[in-house]
Design an enzyme around this catalytic site. Structure first.
Site, PDB file in Angstrom:
ATOM      1  NE  ARG A  20     -33.925  -1.508  23.163  1.00  0.00           N
ATOM      2  CZ  ARG A  20     -32.750  -1.140  22.646  1.00  0.00           C
ATOM      3  NH1 ARG A  20     -32.070  -0.129  23.162  1.00  0.00           N
ATOM      4  NH2 ARG A  20     -32.253  -1.785  21.607  1.00  0.00           N
ATOM      5  CG  ASP A  21     -32.719   1.082  19.483  1.00  0.00           C
ATOM      6  OD1 ASP A  21     -32.249   2.036  20.112  1.00  0.00           O
ATOM      7  OD2 ASP A  21     -32.072   0.428  18.648  1.00  0.00           O
ATOM      8  CG  HIS A 212     -30.137  -3.300  16.153  1.00  0.00           C
ATOM      9  ND1 HIS A 212     -31.346  -3.404  16.803  1.00  0.00           N
ATOM     10  CD2 HIS A 212     -29.678  -2.051  16.438  1.00  0.00           C
ATOM     11  CE1 HIS A 212     -31.589  -2.281  17.463  1.00  0.00           C
ATOM     12  NE2 HIS A 212     -30.596  -1.437  17.252  1.00  0.00           N
ATOM     13  CG  HIS A 214     -29.383   2.557  14.563  1.00  0.00           C
ATOM     14  ND1 HIS A 214     -30.003   3.472  15.379  1.00  0.00           N
ATOM     15  CD2 HIS A 214     -29.440   1.378  15.235  1.00  0.00           C
ATOM     16  CE1 HIS A 214     -30.412   2.886  16.499  1.00  0.00           C
ATOM     17  NE2 HIS A 214     -30.075   1.607  16.449  1.00  0.00           N
ATOM     18  CB  CYS A 245     -28.131   8.672  16.205  1.00  0.00           C
ATOM     19  SG  CYS A 245     -26.393   8.472  16.514  1.00  0.00           S
ATOM     20  CG  ASN A 254     -33.865   1.364  15.689  1.00  0.00           C
ATOM     21  OD1 ASN A 254     -34.287   2.102  16.566  1.00  0.00           O
ATOM     22  ND2 ASN A 254     -33.007   0.398  15.924  1.00  0.00           N
TER      23      ASN A 254
END
Ligand code: ZN
Length: 323
Positions: A20-21, A212, A214, A245, A254
């Site tokens: 997902r991310d 979470h 990054h 990003c 991430n």
């Protein structure tokens, strides 16, 4: 001389957010079949939590347009929780229809980031979250909350802790089973992480927190260690460190799953994950995306003594230094 070490958890839960991310921040949109290949490979690594995709409007995030198809076609292992993100009620209904095991509602802790991310004010997002929470409760699906830009906003800079706490409190009152603290654009640093975690724990000690992180500014693994020192036992990571990003072109996304698992296993902290298989998955990601991933273990290799993927044995609370 015996030097006492900070107490750290014996085990850390890693949620894989690469599908997902990670993928939603890649330029190349993988096919549905490629996403399924990746998730089926991740299934064999011992992961208990995999974020499959998100039910946002495909106009906003075209990379996630086929999340329902991916849910329908992946091999489901009974011990794995397959989750999805939903920004609004429609998204939550689609997640329920796709048989997501758990749904994350996300909203930003900064007004301008929430507008740019989901096109709603924070107040509107909280109203939507309440609707989603009751819909999920009826469907007997776990409701989790993900807060974005908790440690800094690319538009507004510092985010006041009081605002983070207030939003988190509202979500806890709606029944959130967990609050994830997102460092969406990599603006956190270890002291800030500890401050926010300790502050929130004071407000609601009963609700588990997940970090979470990054890596956009290189502090990702340091932030994980800082979080573990104040009792965090749940973190998010992305296979190969894929993603990126949008506000820092060329920066990694991430923190990398196999890198953080390698670090934890070296420290004697169990994850239940099979490190060599994670590295194979990162290699698969490189093949699928057609470029190198930012992860480091894939380049440097797994240290010899943990080549079987198991955590190293460590003295539990102290280490001898010098003569
Ligand atoms: Zn993220």
């Amino acid at each position: 001389m015996m030097i006492p070490l900070a107490s750290l958890p014996a085990r850390v839960s890693v949620r894989e957010v690469g599908p997902r991310d990670g993928l939603q921040n890649e330029d190349l949109v993988l096919s549905t079949a490629q996403k399924i290949t990746l998730i089926n490979a991740l299934n064999a690594t011992g992961l208990a939590l995999i974020e499959v995709g998100s039910f946002v409007h495909p106009r906003h995030v075209p990379q996630m347009a086929d999340t329902a198809e991916v849910f329908a076609q992946i091999e489901r292992r009974p011990q794995v929780v397959y989750s999805a993100i939903a920004p609004n009620l429609k998204g939550a209904e689609r997640a329920i229809a796709a048989r997501a095991d758990s749904v994350q509602v996300f909203l930003s802790t900064s007004e301008s980031h929430n507008q740019s991310n989901v096109n709603m004010s924070i107040a509107q997002s909280l109203t939507a979250a309440a609707d989603i929470a009751s819909t999920l409760a009826r469907a007997k699906i776990e409701f989790e909350a993900v807060l974005s830009v908790v440690f800094g906003c690319p538009f507004e800079g510092d985010v006041p802790f009081e605002r983070v706490a207030e939003i988190a409190e509202r979500l806890v009152a709606m029944g959130a089973a967990q609050i994830t603290l997102g460092d969406t654009t990599g603006m956190a640093h270890p002291r800030l992480v500890q401050q926010v975690v300790l502050g929130l724990r004071e407000r609601f000690p009963q609700v588990p927190l997940r970090l979470h992180p990054h890596s956009a500014r290189g502090a990702g693994l340091a932030n994980v260690l800082a979080a573990l020192e104040v009792g965090i036992e749940r973190i998010d990571a992305s296979i190969g460190g894929i993603g990126g990003c949008p506000f820092a072109p060329g920066a990694p996304g991430n923190i990398c799953t196999e890198d953080v698992v390698h670090m934890l296993h070296e420290m004697g902290i169990a994850t239940g994950l099979h490190l060599p298989r994670l590295v194979e998955c990162a290699q698969l990601v490189e093949q699928l995306l057609g470029h190198e991933v930012p992860g480091q273990v894939i380049k440097g290799g797994i240290c010899g003594h943990i080549a079987d993927g198991n955590p190293r044995h460590w003295p539990p609370s102290s280490v001898s230094v010098g003569a």
